[in-house]
Design an enzyme around this catalytic site. Structure first.
Site, PDB file in Angstrom:
ATOM      1  N   HIS A  65       0.831  -1.199   0.000  1.00 29.42           N
ATOM      2  CA  HIS A  65       0.000   0.000   0.000  1.00 29.42           C
ATOM      3  C   HIS A  65       0.869   1.254   0.000  1.00 29.42           C
ATOM      4  CE1 HIS A  65       0.752  -1.248   4.153  1.00 29.42           C
ATOM      5  NE2 HIS A  65       0.805   0.031   4.437  1.00 29.42           N
ATOM      6  N   GLY A  66       0.251   2.348  -0.370  1.00 25.13           N
ATOM      7  CA  GLY A  66       0.962   3.612  -0.379  1.00 25.13           C
ATOM      8  C   GLY A  66       0.028   4.762  -0.660  1.00 25.13           C
TER       9      GLY A  66
END
Length: 153
Positions: A65-66
């Site tokens: 994720h980011g």
């Protein structure tokens, strides 16, 4: 929530990758198509997050994720790998299910809620077994959204 995150275009039912880096590259390419952002920016964001600690959460699952500045909303991608790969997972098991989450930079609570929701759902071993047996995008989305509907009840 998965109704908003996943579409048939954001599911890769048979991802062919031989390494963590290649898997993240393939997912970044697909995410770029869906979000309109640059593939390199997405890939760099994911690599940066992996440097902080693996997103391989164990039992064959990874949740990379980011956050990206130019995103309009939280986006999700789901990939079922043809063959499990080493993802530096916390239990050292290879990964074959990947749920990628990308969020706008300002989406603090929404990003964390989505992450918690995905993590909670993928703890269900029976669901993960069914996902591993599913080879088409529509079937995968049906499993994920059915599971969510059952959780909400």
């Amino acid at each position: 929530m998965f109704f908003d995150l996943l579409t048939p275009q954001s599911v890769i039912p048979r991802l062919r990758a031989t390494s963590k880096k290649q898997a993240l590259q393939e997912l970044s390419q697909k995410a770029a198509e869906i979000t309109g952002l640059e593939e390199r920016a997405i890939f760099d964001t994911l690599l940066e997050r992996e440097r902080l600690g693996t997103t391989g959460v164990g039992r064959g699952i990874a949740i990379p994720h980011g956050k990206l500045a130019r995103l309009d909303k939280v986006h999700g991608l789901f990939a079922r790998l043809d063959k499990p790969i080493d993802f530096d997972a916390i239990d050292d098991r290879p990964v074959d299910l990947i749920f990628l989450l990308l969020a706008p930079e300002g989406a603090g609570a929404d990003h964390l809620k989505a992450l918690a929701r995905v993590s909670r759902m993928l703890r269900d071993e029976a669901l993960c077994d069914r996902l591993r047996g599913c080879t088409d995008a529509e079937g995968i989305i049906a499993l994920l959204t059915d599971e969510e509907a059952a959780d909400a009840a």
